[in-house]
Motif scaffolding. Structure first.
Motif, PDB file in Angstrom:
ATOM      1  N   PRO A  58      39.291  44.171  30.157  1.00 44.79           N
ATOM      2  CA  PRO A  58      39.364  43.687  31.533  1.00 44.79           C
ATOM      3  C   PRO A  58      38.567  44.630  32.435  1.00 44.79           C
ATOM      4  O   PRO A  58      38.514  45.830  32.173  1.00 44.79           O
ATOM      5  CB  PRO A  58      40.863  43.759  31.867  1.00 44.79           C
ATOM      6  CG  PRO A  58      41.565  43.792  30.551  1.00 44.79           C
ATOM      7  CD  PRO A  58      40.628  44.489  29.608  1.00 44.79           C
ATOM      8  N   GLY A  59      37.934  44.087  33.466  1.00 48.06           N
ATOM      9  CA  GLY A  59      37.153  44.936  34.376  1.00 48.06           C
ATOM     10  C   GLY A  59      37.249  44.406  35.789  1.00 48.06           C
ATOM     11  O   GLY A  59      37.492  43.206  36.002  1.00 48.06           O
ATOM     12  N   TYR A  60      37.070  45.313  36.745  1.00 50.24           N
ATOM     13  CA  TYR A  60      37.171  44.931  38.167  1.00 50.24           C
ATOM     14  C   TYR A  60      36.206  45.784  38.976  1.00 50.24           C
ATOM     15  O   TYR A  60      36.123  46.999  38.777  1.00 50.24           O
ATOM     16  CB  TYR A  60      38.615  45.140  38.653  1.00 50.24           C
ATOM     17  CG  TYR A  60      38.750  45.120  40.155  1.00 50.24           C
ATOM     18  CD1 TYR A  60      38.654  43.926  40.870  1.00 50.24           C
ATOM     19  CD2 TYR A  60      38.955  46.304  40.870  1.00 50.24           C
ATOM     20  CE1 TYR A  60      38.751  43.911  42.256  1.00 50.24           C
ATOM     21  CE2 TYR A  60      39.065  46.304  42.261  1.00 50.24           C
ATOM     22  CZ  TYR A  60      38.955  45.102  42.941  1.00 50.24           C
ATOM     23  OH  TYR A  60      39.047  45.092  44.301  1.00 50.24           O
ATOM     24  N   GLY A 101      44.225  38.510  46.471  1.00 50.45           N
ATOM     25  CA  GLY A 101      45.369  38.317  45.584  1.00 50.45           C
ATOM     26  C   GLY A 101      45.360  39.339  44.475  1.00 50.45           C
ATOM     27  O   GLY A 101      44.692  40.374  44.567  1.00 50.45           O
ATOM     28  N   ASN A 102      46.109  39.033  43.431  1.00 53.39           N
ATOM     29  CA  ASN A 102      46.174  39.910  42.265  1.00 53.39           C
ATOM     30  C   ASN A 102      45.796  39.119  41.025  1.00 53.39           C
ATOM     31  O   ASN A 102      46.166  37.950  40.900  1.00 53.39           O
ATOM     32  CB  ASN A 102      47.592  40.454  42.068  1.00 53.39           C
ATOM     33  CG  ASN A 102      48.003  41.341  43.220  1.00 53.39           C
ATOM     34  OD1 ASN A 102      47.290  42.261  43.604  1.00 53.39           O
ATOM     35  ND2 ASN A 102      49.156  41.042  43.792  1.00 53.39           N
ATOM     36  N   ALA A 103      45.061  39.798  40.140  1.00 47.06           N
ATOM     37  CA  ALA A 103      44.744  39.209  38.846  1.00 47.06           C
ATOM     38  C   ALA A 103      45.392  40.090  37.791  1.00 47.06           C
ATOM     39  O   ALA A 103      45.063  41.280  37.686  1.00 47.06           O
ATOM     40  CB  ALA A 103      43.231  39.152  38.642  1.00 47.06           C
ATOM     41  N   PHE A 156      44.771  43.873  38.847  1.00 44.62           N
ATOM     42  CA  PHE A 156      43.769  44.246  39.842  1.00 44.62           C
ATOM     43  C   PHE A 156      44.055  43.487  41.130  1.00 44.62           C
ATOM     44  O   PHE A 156      44.312  42.288  41.096  1.00 44.62           O
ATOM     45  CB  PHE A 156      42.363  43.882  39.361  1.00 44.62           C
ATOM     46  CG  PHE A 156      42.005  44.452  38.015  1.00 44.62           C
ATOM     47  CD1 PHE A 156      41.743  45.806  37.874  1.00 44.62           C
ATOM     48  CD2 PHE A 156      41.947  43.636  36.892  1.00 44.62           C
ATOM     49  CE1 PHE A 156      41.413  46.338  36.620  1.00 44.62           C
ATOM     50  CE2 PHE A 156      41.619  44.155  35.643  1.00 44.62           C
ATOM     51  CZ  PHE A 156      41.353  45.516  35.509  1.00 44.62           C
ATOM     52  N   SER A 157      43.993  44.198  42.273  1.00 44.17           N
ATOM     53  CA  SER A 157      44.100  43.527  43.573  1.00 44.17           C
ATOM     54  C   SER A 157      42.700  43.188  44.028  1.00 44.17           C
ATOM     55  O   SER A 157      41.859  44.085  44.123  1.00 44.17           O
ATOM     56  CB  SER A 157      44.740  44.456  44.603  1.00 44.17           C
ATOM     57  OG  SER A 157      46.078  44.649  44.268  1.00 44.17           O
ATOM     58  N   THR A 182      34.465  41.319  42.056  1.00 35.40           N
ATOM     59  CA  THR A 182      34.198  40.713  40.747  1.00 35.40           C
ATOM     60  C   THR A 182      35.262  41.195  39.761  1.00 35.40           C
ATOM     61  O   THR A 182      35.651  42.362  39.811  1.00 35.40           O
ATOM     62  CB  THR A 182      32.820  41.181  40.219  1.00 35.40           C
ATOM     63  OG1 THR A 182      31.833  40.902  41.202  1.00 35.40           O
ATOM     64  CG2 THR A 182      32.441  40.465  38.927  1.00 35.40           C
ATOM     65  N   PHE A 183      35.732  40.307  38.901  1.00 33.36           N
ATOM     66  CA  PHE A 183      36.554  40.776  37.772  1.00 33.36           C
ATOM     67  C   PHE A 183      36.259  39.941  36.538  1.00 33.36           C
ATOM     68  O   PHE A 183      35.689  38.855  36.636  1.00 33.36           O
ATOM     69  CB  PHE A 183      38.054  40.827  38.111  1.00 33.36           C
ATOM     70  CG  PHE A 183      38.680  39.540  38.579  1.00 33.36           C
ATOM     71  CD1 PHE A 183      38.733  39.233  39.930  1.00 33.36           C
ATOM     72  CD2 PHE A 183      39.248  38.649  37.668  1.00 33.36           C
ATOM     73  CE1 PHE A 183      39.340  38.052  40.371  1.00 33.36           C
ATOM     74  CE2 PHE A 183      39.862  37.477  38.090  1.00 33.36           C
ATOM     75  CZ  PHE A 183      39.898  37.174  39.445  1.00 33.36           C
ATOM     76  N   VAL A 184      36.602  40.520  35.390  1.00 31.99           N
ATOM     77  CA  VAL A 184      36.297  39.841  34.129  1.00 31.99           C
ATOM     78  C   VAL A 184      37.547  39.827  33.261  1.00 31.99           C
ATOM     79  O   VAL A 184      38.236  40.838  33.115  1.00 31.99           O
ATOM     80  CB  VAL A 184      35.093  40.501  33.399  1.00 31.99           C
ATOM     81  CG1 VAL A 184      35.299  41.988  33.141  1.00 31.99           C
ATOM     82  CG2 VAL A 184      34.792  39.785  32.075  1.00 31.99           C
ATOM     83  N   ALA A 185      37.835  38.652  32.716  1.00 34.11           N
ATOM     84  CA  ALA A 185      38.978  38.459  31.819  1.00 34.11           C
ATOM     85  C   ALA A 185      38.434  38.211  30.413  1.00 34.11           C
ATOM     86  O   ALA A 185      37.725  37.238  30.190  1.00 34.11           O
ATOM     87  CB  ALA A 185      39.812  37.277  32.284  1.00 34.11           C
ATOM     88  N   PRO A 186      38.724  39.108  29.453  1.00 32.62           N
ATOM     89  CA  PRO A 186      38.219  38.924  28.083  1.00 32.62           C
ATOM     90  C   PRO A 186      38.830  37.697  27.390  1.00 32.62           C
ATOM     91  O   PRO A 186      39.850  37.165  27.844  1.00 32.62           O
ATOM     92  CB  PRO A 186      38.666  40.203  27.357  1.00 32.62           C
ATOM     93  CG  PRO A 186      38.973  41.189  28.427  1.00 32.62           C
ATOM     94  CD  PRO A 186      39.453  40.381  29.599  1.00 32.62           C
TER      95      PRO A 186
END
Ligand code: GTQ
Length: 349
Positions: free
Chosen positions: A46-48, A294-296, A303-304, A310-314
């Motif tokens: 996961p990345g943010y 929001g939050n992921a 991550f807020s 940008t964020f990434v969901a594997p």
């Protein structure tokens, strides 16, 4: 009757492996579990990226090098589990590109497909196949494989930043990469702005069903206003999907399928206070926040997020989204490729 031979000792095995190694051979049984895992097992984490935190680097890149010299002045968003590999997931690349007023990013073409999602600023253009389209925040723009493209920002405008999504690792996997430069810095403009939208993006199509870009959508600009309007209308009618809110896929009007053959692109609206049901799928997905906060929760990390982040969901890690405000999220993944190959899976809950 032949009997089953007695297995060698571990030391004898190691010696055996070393002998075959010289002949480019290796024993499958030492790696079988890693090669054929019971479920996706990825180095992708996961990345943010908080836009306000990274924006100074993007702007500093404008002092470090010109768009002309850089060809593409981009900061690559590298997956934290795969640093140095210029990828955000195993199959996709992501970068943030800056073009300052008065600059040109010279024309070239390549077999990699690209998408742009405009993050900040208006007035820059991208030219594809002789037609320019002016960029505004939230617009989704496609550069089909092997089409000439250049980017420019007229004097007197503002800095423009967009997210680049390319299928670079997919082309690398197949060793099918080709690229070349256009003989001039910019390609000639041969069609006025809006031609491709008039021809293909108005619920109309030419009578001869020619697909000018093969499997890629001939509409290369999907303006935010239209996407946003559709989401707002959907949200007035019926309940949100428990996993996705109101989520739509950008389509190729000639096929009804995804806009790009390798990359799927999506836009979704989450109402304020919405908490999604956990969801996982085999397409690792990159999100850019168009509106809201929001939050992921991705796997066991949270991550807020706020606008422009940008964020990434594997692949196959559960994703749960919490909308503190009404949110609009753009996202892209390799779902088109996986579905074309019959590989894609999802699980709700
Ligand atoms: O705009 O053509 O971020 O070729 C990376 C490679 C953008 C582009 C990137 C590219 C481009």
């Amino acid at each position: 009757m032949a009997s089953v031979p007695k297995p060698s000792s571990e030391a004898a095995r190691q010696a055996f492996y070393q002998r075959m190694d010289r002949d480019n051979l290796a024993p499958l049984w030492e790696v079988l579990h890693a090669l054929v895992p019971p479920q996706p097992h990825s180095p992708c984490k996961p990345g943010y990226w908080n836009y306000q935190a990274i924006r100074p680097y993007i702007m500093e890149s404008g002092l470090a090098i010109t768009a002309r010299e850089a060809v593409r002045r981009v900061l690559i968003l590298e997956n934290p589990g795969m640093r140095g590999q210029s990828c955000i997931t195993r199959s996709l690349y992501c970068g943030l590109q800056l073009i300052l007023p008065g600059e040109i990013a010279p024309s070239h073409r390549h077999t990699q497909s690209a998408l742009r999602f405009i993050v900040e600023g208006s007035g820059a253009y991208t030219a594809v196949n002789g037609e320019r389209t002016v960029m505004h925040p939230g617009d989704f723009i496609i550069t089909p494989a092997w089409t000439w493209h250049d980017h420019g920002n007229p004097e007197g405008g503002e800095p423009v930043v967009w997210m680049d999504g390319l299928d670079i690792p997919i082309l690398a996997l197949f060793d099918a990469q080709f690229a070349e430069n256009y003989p001039e810095e910019t390609q000639p403009v041969t069609a006025c702005e809006g031609t491709s939208r008039a021809r293909y993006g108005s619920n109309l199509a030419p009578l001869d069903p020619v697909a000018p870009f093969g499997k890629t959508s001939p509409i290369f600009s999907y303006p935010y206003g239209r996407s946003r309007e559709a989401l707002a209308a959907l949200a007035k009618n019926g309940d949100p999907d428990p996993c996705h809110g109101w989520k739509m896929q950008f389509t190729n009007p000639l096929s009804g399928g995804p806009a790009m053959p390798t990359i799927g692109a999506f836009i979704q609206l989450l109402p304020q206070g919405f908490r999604s049901m956990p969801y996982r799928s085999t397409d690792a997905t990159i999100y850019s926040v168009a509106e809201g906060a929001g939050n992921a929760r991705i796997g066991d990390e949270t991550f807020s997020f706020g606008p422009k982040d940008t964020f990434v969901a594997p692949s196959w890690l559960p994703l749960q989204l919490d909308a503190m405000e009404e949110c609009v999220l753009f996202s892209y993944s390799d779902r088109s490729a996986q579905q074309a190959l019959g590989l894609w899976r999802e699980r709700r809950g």
